[in-house]
Design a protein around this motif. Structure first.
Motif, PDB file in Angstrom:
ATOM      1  N   GLY A 385       0.871  -1.228  -0.284  1.00  0.00           N
ATOM      2  CA  GLY A 385      -0.234   0.144  -0.033  1.00  0.00           C
ATOM      3  C   GLY A 385       0.874   1.757   0.369  1.00  0.00           C
ATOM      4  O   GLY A 385       0.603   1.924   0.287  1.00  0.00           O
ATOM      5  N   LEU A 386       1.834   1.032  -0.311  1.00  0.00           N
ATOM      6  CA  LEU A 386       3.227   2.409  -0.048  1.00  0.00           C
ATOM      7  C   LEU A 386       3.561   2.271  -1.499  1.00  0.00           C
ATOM      8  O   LEU A 386       4.341   1.516  -2.320  1.00  0.00           O
ATOM      9  CB  LEU A 386       4.516   1.940   1.241  1.00  0.00           C
ATOM     10  CG  LEU A 386       5.152   3.757   1.122  1.00  0.00           C
ATOM     11  CD1 LEU A 386       4.448   4.572   1.692  1.00  0.00           C
ATOM     12  CD2 LEU A 386       6.129   2.656   2.156  1.00  0.00           C
ATOM     13  N   ASN A 387       3.414   3.401  -2.655  1.00  0.00           N
ATOM     14  CA  ASN A 387       3.539   4.023  -3.581  1.00  0.00           C
ATOM     15  C   ASN A 387       5.295   3.375  -3.582  1.00  0.00           C
ATOM     16  O   ASN A 387       5.759   2.800  -4.830  1.00  0.00           O
ATOM     17  CB  ASN A 387       3.713   5.176  -3.493  1.00  0.00           C
ATOM     18  CG  ASN A 387       2.111   5.328  -3.968  1.00  0.00           C
ATOM     19  OD1 ASN A 387       1.324   4.571  -4.258  1.00  0.00           O
ATOM     20  ND2 ASN A 387       1.826   6.928  -3.924  1.00  0.00           N
ATOM     21  N   THR A 388       6.259   4.005  -2.753  1.00  0.00           N
ATOM     22  CA  THR A 388       8.070   3.896  -2.746  1.00  0.00           C
ATOM     23  C   THR A 388       8.333   2.226  -2.740  1.00  0.00           C
ATOM     24  O   THR A 388       9.285   1.955  -2.904  1.00  0.00           O
ATOM     25  CB  THR A 388       8.792   4.415  -1.947  1.00  0.00           C
ATOM     26  OG1 THR A 388       8.200   4.078  -0.975  1.00  0.00           O
ATOM     27  CG2 THR A 388       8.338   6.021  -2.034  1.00  0.00           C
ATOM     28  N   ALA A 389       6.986   1.362  -2.437  1.00  0.00           N
ATOM     29  CA  ALA A 389       7.240  -0.174  -2.029  1.00  0.00           C
ATOM     30  C   ALA A 389       6.660  -0.571  -2.797  1.00  0.00           C
ATOM     31  O   ALA A 389       6.902  -2.062  -2.182  1.00  0.00           O
ATOM     32  CB  ALA A 389       7.472   0.084  -0.066  1.00  0.00           C
ATOM     33  N   ARG A 390       5.964   0.104  -2.860  1.00  0.00           N
ATOM     34  CA  ARG A 390       4.266  -1.287  -3.866  1.00  0.00           C
ATOM     35  C   ARG A 390       5.449  -2.610  -4.357  1.00  0.00           C
ATOM     36  O   ARG A 390       5.329  -3.388  -4.706  1.00  0.00           O
ATOM     37  CB  ARG A 390       4.267  -1.083  -4.601  1.00  0.00           C
ATOM     38  CG  ARG A 390       2.502  -1.659  -5.157  1.00  0.00           C
ATOM     39  CD  ARG A 390       1.778  -0.758  -5.934  1.00  0.00           C
ATOM     40  NE  ARG A 390       0.838   0.411  -5.485  1.00  0.00           N
ATOM     41  CZ  ARG A 390       0.839   1.020  -4.891  1.00  0.00           C
ATOM     42  NH1 ARG A 390       1.154   1.849  -5.823  1.00  0.00           N
ATOM     43  NH2 ARG A 390       0.176   2.250  -4.349  1.00  0.00           N
TER      44      ARG A 390
END
Length: 694
Positions: A385-390
């Motif tokens: 759910g985290l853009n930089t980690a997706r």
């Protein structure tokens, strides 16, 4: 109807417990109550140790004959500005309808101490059931697990003993040593500084040791004398590519073990370096005035100088992802990358913890527990759910690289005492919009470190080349990143995909392998094709001048690391992982200690660079301690006290044994200071120190 009482350390934490327990009762003044349960909170410490005048009003005045102050029974009192909340908590703890108390203060030594003080001051009867909730994050799932698996409070009695002893130790050393040194030397310090304002000499078990570390480092910097050195470099051609080889006086060299050398790859004088170049190009008259040589002088091509390849080394090297963050490692990285103090880092990561974004921050461990490893996919899944980690999280889940994590060095139950490493929970992402930019960067740093352990090692290709020019050896080595592995998450060392393993190129320290950090795949292929016996044209011989550098001053981050490693600044993260011991202070207190030293102006912290230096006052106090209670400056001794507290918490030694040693140490040191007559010598030391602050 009987009820359970849940007591947290802070109101915000109590709110999370109420949510997890679905306590929808109305919020009252200082607590939340439903038909089945009550949730209340401390506000940090509610109870503290009493000052000596509480034992005897006469002790308010500092005098030699009342020292050492070693009470047989210690007195405690409610902190004045939180009396209202203490009264609320006391009444709840003693309410007849409360039969079970769940202690939900922070899961560590200090959290244990906070509740035990309240329990004692409130005189909570032993007939009530008391259980300890021990959690690693504030997610609903973890809170409910902690309550479900809560152990009897008595299971933590050894930890409680260690907590009480830590407080008594700081109290006795602080009061006795600060008073005796102020009475003995305070006037000298005040007169020397021409200060109209009287102030005590403040010393402590940990803070004085840290002061000593910074002062000693500053004095090493002051006394350092730069040594110039001169290296001889050869510009070598391989195909259409040029690279540099560095002269080293290895066995067989005319200069082997020569007194003309600083180290094997550096001369003490430029003249010696010039002579070497002249010898190598003796029949080629084209040496410039500065001692360098080039095959082209004034546009005229000279006789060619050749180098013979005498050795080729080719190998692969794997570099594993770093271990996970503990608090000290995170504080060091944040000081280095974001230029924020350890105290600020702790505040931020504490906020991230309270917002359910990360696990408990005050930890010394850098690994996960086997129990957590079994459920780690949940943390990873949440990070989708985290853009930089997706993309990273999805890749890890799809490839299943998390499944064997328990068999790696990132999971080790024996390396965990209270809590495992700081990792993202995968929850609370909706709170990211309410945190500062700095907090978001720190969170992403933790996330990337965590995700990197599920990726393979970075793979490098290394090539070492040795050539000989008229019997003298020149060395070059190269490393190119072939498979980025975990660097896909943490970022490559530089944009060209190379990494310099060597030290500062201007330093001829042993172990400097001079690896070329500008190499690329095409160049590597040319170097890989070299064979022993091949001749390479030499396009130049030049002198590269450098000078030795002084020891580095501590930054706020490296000082925290040095405290963690009992006074040793170990910059290699793999080596730090092998160091055993409790260090100086704890993960929960190191930032606070550093902050106090800055606040009382014994140390100066440059907020832009995070570099720490002593002040004049700090150095004067150092001299006072160094001539009176020198052992307070001993990092190993200070660490041994902390180790002793660990032994108490583990049940290896009794609190009585520890207390006996503590009282003996304090008593001997105080009596020793009383007999000293060294004020005159101390003034001479003061004058020496002051010369650096004009």
């Amino acid at each position: 109807m009987s009820k359970s009482l849940y007591i947290a350390e802070k109101p915000s934490v109590a709110t999370e417990f109420a949510k997890a327990l679905k306590i929808s009762g109305r919020k009252q003044d200082g607590f939340i109550e439903s038909e089945t349960a009550v949730v209340t909170w401390c506000v940090g410490h509610l109870v503290t140790m009493s000052y000596p005048e509480a034992y005897n009003p006469a002790l308010k005045k500092w005098t030699m004959d009342t020292l050492p102050f070693l009470p047989k029974e210690f007195l405690y009192e409610v902190i004045p500005n939180v009396k209202k909340q203490f009264k609320i908590v006391r009444e709840l703890l003693n309410r007849k309808d409360i039969d079970t108390i769940y202690v939900c203060t922070d899961s560590g030594r200090e959290g244990e101490y906070i509740y035990r003080l309240v329990d004692k001051a409130a005189r909570v009867p032993d007939t009530k059931v008391k259980k300890r909730v021990w959690i690693d994050s504030q997610t609903e799932e973890e809170i409910l697990r902690g309550i479900r698996e809560a152990k009897p409070l008595s299971s933590y009695d050894n930890l409680s003993d260690a907590a009480y002893l830590r407080a008594k130790e700081d109290y006795l050393m602080g009061i006795n040593f600060s008073r005796i040194l102020t009475l003995k030397y305070g006037n000298e310090v005040q007169r020397f500084l021409k200060s109209q304002k009287w102030s005590a000499i403040s010393v402590g078990r940990v803070m004085t040791c840290v002061l000593g570390m910074v002062v000693r480092r500053e004095r090493e910097v002051r006394s350092f004398v730069k040594t110039p050195f001169y290296r001889v470099m050869a510009a070598l051609m391989a195909g259409d590519k040029e690279f540099n080889g560095e002269f080293r006086a290895v066995e067989g060299s005319k200069y082997f073990n020569s007194p003309l050398l600083y180290k094997e790859n550096g001369f003490l004088k430029r003249e010696s370096a010039t002579n070497l170049i002249a010898e190598l190009a003796e029949d080629i008259p084209s040496i410039t005035e500065d001692g360098n040589w080039s095959p082209n002088v004034n546009g005229e091509k000279q006789k060619e100088l050749m180098a013979e390849v005498t050795r080729i080394e080719k190998k692969k090297e794997n570099k594993n992802p770093p271990l996970l963050y503990n608090l000290a490692e995170l504080q060091n990285d944040c000081a280095r990358m974001f230029k924020i103090s350890p105290d600020e880092t702790l505040k931020v990561v504490q906020e991230l913890y309270e917002k359910k974004l990360v696990t408990y921050p005050r930890t010394d461990a850098r690994v996960l527990s086997s129990a957590v490893a079994k459920e780690i996919y949940k943390n990873i899944k949440g990070l989708q759910g985290l853009n930089t980690a997706r993309d990273f999280a999805t890749e890890i889940l799809e490839q299943g690289t998390y499944k064997n994590i328990a068999k790696t060095r990132y999971v080790n139950d024996s390396q965990i005492t209270d809590h495992y490493a700081i990792i993202p929970t995968g929850q609370g992402l909706n709170a990211l919009g309410s945190i500062t930019h700095t907090a978001a960067r720190i969170y992403e740093t933790i996330v990337r470190r965590f995700l990197s352990i599920f990726y393979p090692a970075a793979e490098y290709r290394k090539v070492g080349v040795t050539v000989a020019i008229k019997g003298e050896s020149f060395f070059a080595s190269f490393r190119v990143l072939e498979k980025e592995g975990y660097l896909k998450v943490l970022g490559s060392p530089n944009e060209k995909g190379t990494k310099d393993l060597g030290k500062d190129k201007d330093s001829p320290e042993e172990g400097d392998n001079g690896e070329d950090e500008n190499s690329d795949q095409s160049f590597l292929q040319i170097v890989m094709s070299l064979k022993k016996g091949m001749l390479l044209p030499v396009h130049g011989l030049m002198i590269k001048e450098g000078e030795t550098t002084p020891p580095k001053r501590y930054s706020s981050g490296t000082l925290i690391l040095a405290m963690e490693n009992a006074g040793q600044l170990i910059e290699d993260e793999e080596l730090r992982a092998q160091i055993k011991g409790s260090g100086i202070g704890t993960s929960a207190t190191r930032a606070e200690i550093l902050n106090k030293l800055v606040k009382i102006t014994y140390l100066h912290l440059n907020k832009k660079t995070q570099i720490i230096t002593p002040t004049l006052l700090g150095e004067l106090v150092f001299e006072v301690v160094n001539t009176s209670i020198k052992s307070l400056l001993n990092a190993e001794l200070t660490a041994s006290w902390e180790k002793g507290l660990t032994y108490v918490s583990e049940g290896q030694i009794s609190k009585e044994e520890y207390m006996e040693k503590l009282e003996g140490f304090v008593g001997r040191m105080v009596e020793g200071v009383k007999t000293l007559n060294n004020q005159t010598a101390l003034i001479n030391y003061f004058n020496d120190v002051a010369s650096y602050y004009k």
